[in-house]
Design an enzyme around this catalytic site. Structure first.
Site, PDB file in Angstrom:
ATOM      1  N   SER A 126       0.837  -1.194   0.000  1.00  0.00           N
ATOM      2  CA  SER A 126       0.000   0.000   0.000  1.00  0.00           C
ATOM      3  C   SER A 126       0.877   1.251   0.000  1.00  0.00           C
ATOM      4  CB  SER A 126      -0.882   0.023   1.245  1.00  0.00           C
ATOM      5  OG  SER A 126      -0.075   0.250   2.386  1.00  0.00           O
ATOM      6  N   LYS A 127       0.214   2.369  -0.236  1.00  0.00           N
ATOM      7  CA  LYS A 127       0.921   3.646  -0.228  1.00  0.00           C
ATOM      8  C   LYS A 127       1.575   3.867   1.140  1.00  0.00           C
ATOM      9  CE  LYS A 127      -0.206   8.505  -0.691  1.00  0.00           C
ATOM     10  NZ  LYS A 127      -1.342   9.212  -0.112  1.00  0.00           N
TER      11      LYS A 127
END
Ligand code: GLU
Length: 512
Positions: free
Chosen positions: A265-266
């Site tokens: 994920s970011k």
């Protein structure tokens, strides 16, 4: 091949393109080029609430940077234009209507409150999967439970409605995924997905299937997160009578966090300090700026090579593949099922390899850019010599500046720990005599010449080179470690060398 290969990358313009999206685009592109097929980009912007201004331009720029060329797209045009779903709005209703007319979809008038109440009711009744489906639909307000004239009246009066797919109650839905093999889903697990929304826009499911059909897409290559949607798509192909034209599916493995625990994920990227977007992204709401691979100094061909190997392998131990070589070697069969860990060190390794392979001119230009940015004066040949001297150690173009600055800028300070340990009367004597010798030398010193000259001074004083080398380094660079000193002398020249030695003698106190 029995039909022409036509593949599409179909991003939604909801923000910056995630690095996984670049990989999806890349695999589509490699497959298209390998098979002599067509690479299409379609913007899936039917969800107006999630539309982010600038996202489309970002996608275009990111793909161009990565070298992923498009044969058909909103920007290049093509025989199946328009390539933006919002501009194709008119065509979807026709198909939704057909589905309704043939009993494979229905109008639904339920309000959000009614939908919520249904879910609560099912939960209270301990239904494992509370959803709008074959069981619950008969208790809702839709064209299956209402008399036909009432449905008509509601629609003509402008009451909001959606159109839902009528998922069969008991059916085994199969699809043969090129990567995962046969995937079987029982229809009872699926819900009656909305196909047309009350704003007159189709949902992703309907628009995606209709467009893939109309654009004659042969293979759908996309991320694994879309696998759960695929059975709905298979049903739609069947209901619309397009089974024969149904594309082949290839769902790509997930890109995992560095430790392998779940999808990258970011936030993971931020935590580990690496980018997750190809280019820097400025959020139009709030202005938050997120790093990009490009701005961090990753070279596009290095990143492409790295991404190609995130899920695919050529079946040999070779790792360096340019785009043409990737095209040559690529096949869907060699894509793995298992998720692959995102290893930023591997990306850096690729970058280093590709940086080293850049031409001398290109490396010189990279260093010159940094010198200009930092307002340093330089002779072009010096920049060239320095770039070539330090290229082996650089991972990013900005390292050329980090490691190269010392050739252009005199030390402003001297490393105190090194000075305390290595700067002494003996070193100062040698350095002083060496400075004299350099000044008196009638020709520009080569590395070899500088070494001989220093050796002469050492011999005269009966000192071993190891005892003073660090002090010489300190005098020339201010640092305790760095590039080869004799090469450095050759590059910066006699005058600069002598001046640096003299300045150090002047500035540094002799200890002990
Ligand atoms: N619009 C979808 C996305 O944003 C496309 C999925 C697909 O390729 O079918 O990824």
């Amino acid at each position: 091949m029995d039909k022409d290969v036509r593949v599409r990358f179909a991003p939604s313009p909801t923000g910056a393109l995630h690095i996984g999206g670049v990989r999806t685009a890349l695999y589509n592109y490699l497959f298209a080029r390998k098979t002599g097929g067509t690479m299409i980009l379609r913007i899936e912007d039917t969800d107006q609430t999630r539309y982010v201004p600038g996202a489309e331009e970002y996608i275009q720029e990111a793909l161009a940077w990565a070298g992923i060329e498009l044969n058909e797209s909103p920007w290049t045009g093509g025989p199946f234009a328009p390539y933006r779903q919002s501009e194709r709005k008119a065509s979807y209703m026709e198909y939704a209507q057909k589905l309704v007319n043939e009993g494979n979809a229905y109008y639904a008038f339920d309000t959000p409150e009614e939908l919520e109440a249904m879910r609560e009711r099912l939960k209270a009744a301990r239904v494992a999967n509370p959803q709008y489906d074959a069981l619950s639909r008969m208790q809702m307000r839709n064209s299956l439970t209402m008399p036909e004239d009432e449905v008509k009246a509601r629609i003509t009066s402008g009451e909001p409605y959606v159109i839902r797919i009528k998922v069969p109650r008991k059916e085994e839905i199969r699809l043969n995924d090129l990567i995962r093999g046969w995937v079987m889903v029982h229809s009872a697990t699926l819900d009656d997905k909305v196909l047309m929304k009350s704003d007159g826009m189709p949902t992703y499911h309907l628009a995606n299937v209709v467009d893939d059909y109309l654009m004659k897409i042969s293979h759908v290559i996309r991320g694994e997160e879309w696998l759960p949607s695929a059975p709905i798509h298979v049903l739609l192909y069947k209901f619309l009578g397009w089974e024969e034209q149904m594309p082949q599916f290839a769902h790509l493995p997930l890109i995992l966090k560095p430790d392998g625990n779940g999808k990258l994920s970011k936030r993971d990227a931020e935590r580990h300090g690496f980018p997750i977007f190809p280019l820097q992204w400025t959020d139009p709401n709030g202005g938050e700026q997120v790093a990009g691979f490009r701005e961090e100094g990753y070279l596009p061909d290095a990143l492409v090579n790295f991404l190609a190997f995130l899920g695919w392998s050529p079946g040999s131990t070779e790792e360096l593949f340019t785009m043409p070589q990737l095209i040559e070697a690529f096949s869907l069969e060699r894509i793995g099922k298992a998720g692959t860990k995102f290893d930023i060190d591997k990306a850096k390794w690729y970058n280093q390899q590709y940086l080293r392979m850049r031409s001398d001119d290109e490396l010189t230009r990279m260093l010159q850019e940094q010198l200009d940015k930092n307002e340093v004066e330089y002779a072009p040949e010096t920049a060239r010599k320095v770039a070539l001297e330090i290229k082996e150690r650089a991972v990013f173009p900005q390292d050329l500046w980090k490691d190269g600055a010392v050739y252009f800028i005199r030390p402003a300070r001297y490393d105190e720990a090194v000075a305390a340990k290595k700067w002494n009367a003996e070193a100062a004597t040698i350095i002083e005599q060496f400075a004299d010798a350099v000044e008196n030398s009638s020709q520009a010193l080569t590395a070899e010449g500088a070494k001989n000259l220093l050796q002469e001074v050492l011999d005269k004083n009966n000192v071993k080179i190891g005892r003073v080398m660090q002090a010489v380094r300190l005098a020339l660079t201010g640092l305790g470690s760095g590039p080869d000193l004799m090469n450095m002398i050759e590059i910066i020249g006699n005058k600069e060398t002598a001046e640096r030695l003299r300045t150090a003698l002047h500035q540094l106190q002799v200890n002990g």
